[in-house]
Write an enzyme that holds these catalytic residues in place. Sequence first.
Site, short mmCIF file in Angstrom:
data_model
loop_
_atom_site.label_atom_id
_atom_site.label_comp_id
_atom_site.label_asym_id
_atom_site.label_seq_id
_atom_site.Cartn_x
_atom_site.Cartn_y
_atom_site.Cartn_z
N THR B 154 0.88 -1.19 0.00
CA THR B 154 0.00 0.00 0.00
C THR B 154 0.90 1.22 0.00
O THR B 154 1.35 1.63 -1.06
CB THR B 154 -0.98 -0.02 1.19
OG1 THR B 154 -0.27 -0.26 2.39
CG2 THR B 154 -2.03 -1.11 0.99
N LYS B 180 3.91 -7.04 3.67
CA LYS B 180 3.69 -5.60 3.52
C LYS B 180 3.59 -5.02 4.92
O LYS B 180 3.21 -5.71 5.86
CB LYS B 180 2.44 -5.27 2.73
CG LYS B 180 1.16 -5.54 3.50
CD LYS B 180 -0.04 -4.92 2.87
CE LYS B 180 -0.02 -3.42 2.93
NZ LYS B 180 -0.34 -2.88 4.28
N THR B 191 -1.76 -2.10 7.92
CA THR B 191 -2.00 -3.54 7.99
C THR B 191 -0.73 -4.31 7.74
O THR B 191 0.05 -3.96 6.86
CB THR B 191 -3.05 -3.96 6.94
OG1 THR B 191 -4.30 -3.45 7.34
CG2 THR B 191 -3.14 -5.47 6.83
N GLU B 276 6.43 4.09 8.81
CA GLU B 276 6.05 5.42 8.35
C GLU B 276 6.98 6.49 8.90
O GLU B 276 7.05 6.71 10.10
CB GLU B 276 4.63 5.73 8.80
CG GLU B 276 3.64 4.89 8.06
CD GLU B 276 2.25 5.11 8.58
OE1 GLU B 276 1.33 4.97 7.77
OE2 GLU B 276 2.09 5.41 9.76
N ASN B 398 0.37 11.09 8.67
CA ASN B 398 -0.85 10.70 9.36
C ASN B 398 -1.78 11.84 9.73
O ASN B 398 -2.93 11.61 10.05
CB ASN B 398 -0.50 9.89 10.60
CG ASN B 398 0.03 8.53 10.22
OD1 ASN B 398 -0.63 7.80 9.49
ND2 ASN B 398 1.22 8.19 10.66
N THR B 403 -9.94 13.08 4.71
CA THR B 403 -10.98 12.21 4.18
C THR B 403 -11.75 12.90 3.07
O THR B 403 -12.13 14.04 3.21
CB THR B 403 -11.97 11.84 5.31
OG1 THR B 403 -11.24 11.42 6.44
CG2 THR B 403 -12.89 10.72 4.87
#
Lengths: 403, 403
Positions: B154, B180, B191, B276, B398, B403
């Site tokens: 991702t 991943k 995930t 990240e 983050n 959204t």
Amino acid sequence: MEVITTGCIVAPTGFKAGATYCGIKTAKDSFDLGIIFSEFPATGAALFTTNQIYAAPVKLSRKIIQKGRVRAFVINSGNANACTGEQGYKDAEAMGQIAAKCLKTPEDEILVASTGIIGRPLPMDKIFTGIKTAAATLGNTPEHGNTMARAIMTTDTKQKDIAVRLKINNKDVTIGGITKGAGMIAPNLATMLCFLTTDVSMPASLLNECLRNSAESSFNRITIDGHMSTNDTIAIIANGASGVNIPSKNNDLRIFQQGLDYVTSYLAKAIVMDGEGATKFIQIDVVGAWSRSDATKIARSIADSPLVKTAMNGEDPNWGRIVSAAGYAGVELDESKTNLYINDILIFAKGMPTQCDLNVLSTSMKGRDIKIRLELGLGDFKDTIWTCDLSHEYVTINAEYHT
Amino acid sequence: MEVITTGCIVAPTGFKAGATYCGIKTAKDSFDLGIIFSEFPATGAALFTTNQIYAAPVKLSRKIIQKGRVRAFVINSGNANACTGEQGYKDAEAMGQIAAKCLKTPEDEILVASTGIIGRPLPMDKIFTGIKTAAATLGNTPEHGNTMARAIMTTDTKQKDIAVRLKINNKDVTIGGITKGAGMIAPNLATMLCFLTTDVSMPASLLNECLRNSAESSFNRITIDGHMSTNDTIAIIANGASGVNIPSKNNDLRIFQQGLDYVTSYLAKAIVMDGEGATKFIQIDVVGAWSRSDATKIARSIADSPLVKTAMNGEDPNWGRIVSAAGYAGVELDESKTNLYINDILIFAKGMPTQCDLNVLSTSMKGRDIKIRLELGLGDFKDTIWTCDLSHEYVTINAEYHT
């Protein structure tokens, strides 16, 4: 209930405070040593960090508080006297001893607290001079209270204090408090200190119970980054100067507890609002839990998630992060019974996202205050935790310091 | 032991993979659907997220794995199929059904996994087309393996895969894996997915035990930010194509376990290194604990502290944050027996800071790898946790998504 916003720690009758700059901090226009003194014999109670690594003054004050009698707090900022070995403990004792001499009170009725850099010996010459100066300048004017509030600050950006005046049996009873928050202390720890004064009289055991109750609904409900300090101390002195005595769990105690709850709740929220790099004040309500402890675990899991905190910082209604943080709290959940509201808007209902207007929701998150409400649908218990967001400023404050 | 670094997932005999872009992700030059297929009947084992909020494919695959027989993994990225209600479960079932038809295998031998955005229905038309294409392009060239590794990514910045070839009874046995990592998936979850293949044959129960052992020493030893996903899945297929059968806990199993440990450990560390915003790879060793569980709690407490992570980001040997994080892990400590090393330099000994050369230490922290070693002096148990730092980039990734 009357709210007093200046000179708070000396607002109750029979209390004096004195603060000075003795050279522990580098900023010469600041204060770094203070004394809070009761003119009358008094009872006391205190709560301390549960960190297994705790500072010398915590070790000493834990011992002092056993007797339940406290006449004064002597506090320095700029040096935490933590990880300082046996000498550190002797230095904490010496702080109490010199204060006792200056204040003409028994040495075992003085609580000592420190906050600041850890792992460095206290500069005892400066401390001695500071204690003598502070003791010589004790007073009960608002200015005395305000400088005292400033003397415990480290990287706090604001003085945090409040007092309330209540009527008990037609007499005035006052409760005052000052606190310092989770601002980083170069180079090491964030410490929470809170000192409270009141002019009721009360047995030490009852005072301890009141303090625990209030802390449970205030300081135990906040989190900045989940990192607990070595020096956390919450302490109260009750000197009876109002003429009101509360001997047992009667209705007077209920009134007093409400007042104390107000003070501690105000101070706890003030710490969150002044959290490192904080731009948001976030209230997390978890309701419908199977037990209170379940509600607490879930609320804390959400509050301590860096992903939730960064989403709040970005004013993003990221329900996935909130729901998944609830999911790993170690508590059984039923997704199909779970509802989530952000700022009173239902964004997740019975396990699936709703069709709510995300623009309206995002706009509502631009304010300072954000409310997260998670309904579990499993029982009748609930809890609330207050926290702040995680910002670039937090990383800057905490990453860009160099030893 | 021979290490293979290309086409890893199809390096074991009798495995094929096929990956395609079917339009779930927006980037058209990426891959978002893949199939890993055993040409022979095989046993399988899998571990899943313990999050109480878990995705539909996790629910389905938990059921499938009960029988212990697995022929294929079908995986999509770009959509997690989590918080999608009953339809989500039906969609996961449909993914398995169409794959079974294309692969001419029983439907109850296909594990389904998804990763990506949560709370959105799977685009089933695209998924169906994707599965058909992937099944039609199955192959065992390195290129097939490499595109498969990319199809599960991702926001990972790097493909993560490895394979090892071992000799068991003079026969070649190969174990391959792809993973991943904990890169954020807009807008929601990080995930962890890991798929493993091997050409030994082994009873499912034994395979499960091996997988648990390996996960315990690899994926269970890492943390990025303490936030657990709804979709985490680690799964393995053992097809016996090497001609080597391991029926029980014999010496062959020991060799196999070592190989599997190597693969999972490599992949777990690769996730941390690609965390990240990560700029540091931090190994935290806690030794001398009263129990293994105590060591684990303390290592995790240090690893998850935002104050420790920001200090590492700032390359600052801030021992106070490390020691205090150990102190609030909920484990009894004795400060006077505690030693702390950063990059093999003793900075804190028996409760107090040492006179080590901070310049040398700070310079050593400019490298990517940082080693923290905490000696408790209380017992014989130890644990190790791998983590990364907390950087501005983490907050940017983050907080700045909307959204």
